[in-house]
Motif scaffolding. Structure first.
Motif, PDB file in Angstrom:
ATOM      1  N   ALA A  88       0.830  -1.205   0.000  1.00 16.55           N
ATOM      2  CA  ALA A  88       0.000   0.000   0.000  1.00 16.55           C
ATOM      3  C   ALA A  88       0.867   1.258   0.000  1.00 16.55           C
ATOM      4  O   ALA A  88       0.579   2.226  -0.710  1.00 16.55           O
ATOM      5  N   VAL A  89       1.944   1.247   0.788  1.00 12.88           N
ATOM      6  CA  VAL A  89       2.845   2.411   0.834  1.00 12.88           C
ATOM      7  C   VAL A  89       3.633   2.536  -0.463  1.00 12.88           C
ATOM      8  O   VAL A  89       3.730   3.619  -1.057  1.00 12.88           O
ATOM      9  N   THR A 101      -2.137   8.885  -1.965  1.00 12.38           N
ATOM     10  CA  THR A 101      -1.807   7.523  -1.541  1.00 12.38           C
ATOM     11  C   THR A 101      -0.948   7.534  -0.286  1.00 12.38           C
ATOM     12  O   THR A 101      -1.217   6.812   0.679  1.00 12.38           O
ATOM     13  N   LEU A 102       0.092   8.357  -0.278  1.00  9.20           N
ATOM     14  CA  LEU A 102       0.949   8.436   0.903  1.00  9.20           C
ATOM     15  C   LEU A 102       0.195   9.000   2.102  1.00  9.20           C
ATOM     16  O   LEU A 102       0.337   8.522   3.238  1.00  9.20           O
ATOM     17  N   ASP A 103      -0.623  10.013   1.867  1.00  8.73           N
ATOM     18  CA  ASP A 103      -1.374  10.656   2.942  1.00  8.73           C
ATOM     19  C   ASP A 103      -2.301   9.665   3.636  1.00  8.73           C
ATOM     20  O   ASP A 103      -2.528   9.759   4.843  1.00  8.73           O
ATOM     21  N   GLY A 299      -2.651  -2.379  -9.867  1.00  6.13           N
ATOM     22  CA  GLY A 299      -3.707  -1.462  -9.483  1.00  6.13           C
ATOM     23  C   GLY A 299      -3.375   0.002  -9.731  1.00  6.13           C
ATOM     24  O   GLY A 299      -2.357   0.345 -10.344  1.00  6.13           O
ATOM     25  N   TYR A 300      -4.233   0.868  -9.211  1.00  8.15           N
ATOM     26  CA  TYR A 300      -4.113   2.310  -9.413  1.00  8.15           C
ATOM     27  C   TYR A 300      -3.352   3.003  -8.287  1.00  8.15           C
ATOM     28  O   TYR A 300      -3.167   4.215  -8.315  1.00  8.15           O
ATOM     29  N   GLY A 301      -2.908   2.233  -7.295  1.00  7.78           N
ATOM     30  CA  GLY A 301      -2.318   2.830  -6.110  1.00  7.78           C
ATOM     31  C   GLY A 301      -3.345   2.891  -4.998  1.00  7.78           C
ATOM     32  O   GLY A 301      -4.545   3.037  -5.243  1.00  7.78           O
ATOM     33  N   LEU A 340      -4.336  -2.382  -5.335  1.00  5.62           N
ATOM     34  CA  LEU A 340      -3.039  -3.054  -5.442  1.00  5.62           C
ATOM     35  C   LEU A 340      -2.990  -4.135  -6.518  1.00  5.62           C
ATOM     36  O   LEU A 340      -2.024  -4.895  -6.594  1.00  5.62           O
ATOM     37  N   GLY A 341      -4.015  -4.209  -7.360  1.00  7.64           N
ATOM     38  CA  GLY A 341      -4.006  -5.133  -8.478  1.00  7.64           C
ATOM     39  C   GLY A 341      -4.046  -6.596  -8.070  1.00  7.64           C
ATOM     40  O   GLY A 341      -4.361  -6.949  -6.930  1.00  7.64           O
TER      41      GLY A 341
END
Length: 442
Positions: A88-89, A101-103, A299-301, A340-341
């Protein structure tokens, strides 16, 4: 001398009890504000108020740092969870919205480690009590908010439906069913006033579950209550109960999925005042296939797909004609794939498989398995709720934290039960005696 030693031992036990009670109280208070929208409900919506909630991560980070050495044991027991969080990170590197994403991923790291740490430092009995107190505090906070704050008694377009200290009625419904499960488990491992408190919590959670009018959690509650009743009737056949419960749930999901593709269930939906599209979920799910294929592998993040200004979300909103912009797919598996696909999806399946196998090893033992039954009830409730909601990899979710904590605990216990007495080290033997004692006490 023997009397002195006995007194010293009693003093140590009392000190340990006070210490554990203080930890549970700290966790309950922090979780109450972290896992609900009470600050927003009371103080209103604003970016400043939203950021205040993130300040709660500070005490949690200190808590994790204090017990980090012990939490490593939990990470090693269920390594797929840390790897999923790592993905995820790292997904910020290919994310469609890297900053977003990071936030969102960093708080996810903290809350997930928080749950792993709880599983690593508490016995199963204390873990049940901790989450039961969290649930009870959420239920009490919700009923107090409903009595004093207008927004807690319904938000548009569900003005006549209670949402408590959540921004949506489904939030109250999901929290209510988990509070019910934990209260039910806590009742069976406590006595006296503490048991009476959890009976009150159970009754309150039932009232709020009904008042939320959230159908999915209500169905999950029916499964959980019926499964708990059957468990007590066949406690000596706990393994058969666990496997049978899982098979019934899987069959139920498959049968309902098939019936939803027909018109058979339309009279049922009319009877419960719901649309056969599951409040727009079925049309939404049917649109997800091409988008999943576009970013099939990674995935898209994390949390990047549902950017309201993106062309894909605008197109989805137009195709659905709902009059509002969807912000997630209402399905945990679809959400994981979008985040994350295929890689993340397979890791999630590995998590569920490892936890399931661990539950199998636990239930094979001839202990009083009442406390261990709570693990299976939590896991099945998590799976069921994620068919029509999406709490997998949620950064501030009671459901995700309970799944991580009890899944980790299941793996920790299973690792000890699978080891033979001759292969266990001194520390392993001590933990094994501790867990078996907890099982018998439960």
């Amino acid at each position: 001398m023997a009397t002195l030693t006995q007194r010293q031992q009693m003093a140590v036990v009392r000190a340990g009890t006070v210490y554990t009670a203080a930890l549970i109280a700290f966790i309950s208070v922090i979780s109450f504000f972290l896992l609900t929208d009470v600050i927003t409900i009371v103080a209103g919506q604003s970016p400043f108020i939203a950021r205040i909630k993130l300040l709660l991560l500070g005490p949690i980070i200190l808590f994790i740092a204090l017990y980090f050495g012990r939490s490593l044991r939990g990470m090693a027991a269920l390594p797929e969870i840390p790897f999923l969080i790592f993905l995820a990170v790292v997904s910020a590197l290919w994310s469609y919205q890297p900053f977003s994403t990071l936030d969102r991923a960093l708080p996810l790291v903290v809350t997930t480690l928080f749950a792993i740490t709880m599983a690593s430092i508490f016995s199963l009995r204390h873990l049940v009590l901790a989450f039961a107190f969290i649930g009870a505090s959420i239920m009490i906070g919700s009923i107090l908010a409903i009595a004093t704050v207008a927004d807690a008694r319904g938000l548009p377009p569900w003005e006549n439906t209670w949402n408590g200290i959540f921004s949506h009625k489904n939030g109250l419904g999901g929290a209510s069913v988990l509070a019910l499960i934990f209260a039910l488990c806590a009742i069976n491992i406590t006595k006296g006033n503490l048991r009476r408190f959890f009976v009150f919590s159970l009754l309150l959670s039932l009232v709020l579950l009904v008042a939320s009018e959230s159908r999915s959690p209500q169905i999950v509650a029916l499964f959980s209550l019926s499964a708990a009743g059957i468990f007590y009737a066949m406690r000596r056949r706990a393994l058969i109960w666990g496997v049978g419960y899982l098979l019934i749930v899987v069959i139920f999901i498959l049968v309902v999925s098939y019936l939803l593709s027909t018109d058979v269930l339309e009279p049922v939906f009319e009877a419960v005042d719901r649309k056969p599209t599951l409040s727009g979920r079925l049309p939404l799910w049917s649109l997800m296939g091409p988008y999943i294929l576009d970013e099939f592998w990674v995935g898209y993040g994390y949390r990047a797909f549902w950017d309201p200004d993106s062309a894909r979300v605008i197109e989805i909103s137009t195709d659905l004609g709902l009059g509002f912009t969807p912000f997630y797919s209402h399905n945990g598996l679809i959400e994981t794939w979008l985040h994350l696909g295929l890689l993340g999806f397979l890791v999630l399946l590995a998590v569920l498989f490892r936890v399931g196998v661990s539950c199998y090893f636990i239930m094979r033992k001839r202990w009083d398995r009442t406390a261990f039954a709570s693990i299976i009830l939590v896991i099945i409730a998590f799976v069921l709720m994620n068919t029509t909601e999406g709490t997998i990899l949620s950064r501030t979710s009671y459901s995700w934290m309970s799944f991580v904590a009890f899944g980790t605990k299941a793996c920790l216990v299973a690792n000890l039960t699978k080891a033979t007495p001759t292969t266990r080290g001194t520390a392993q033997r001590a933990r094994y005696r501790h867990y078996t004692a907890v099982a018998k006490d439960a």
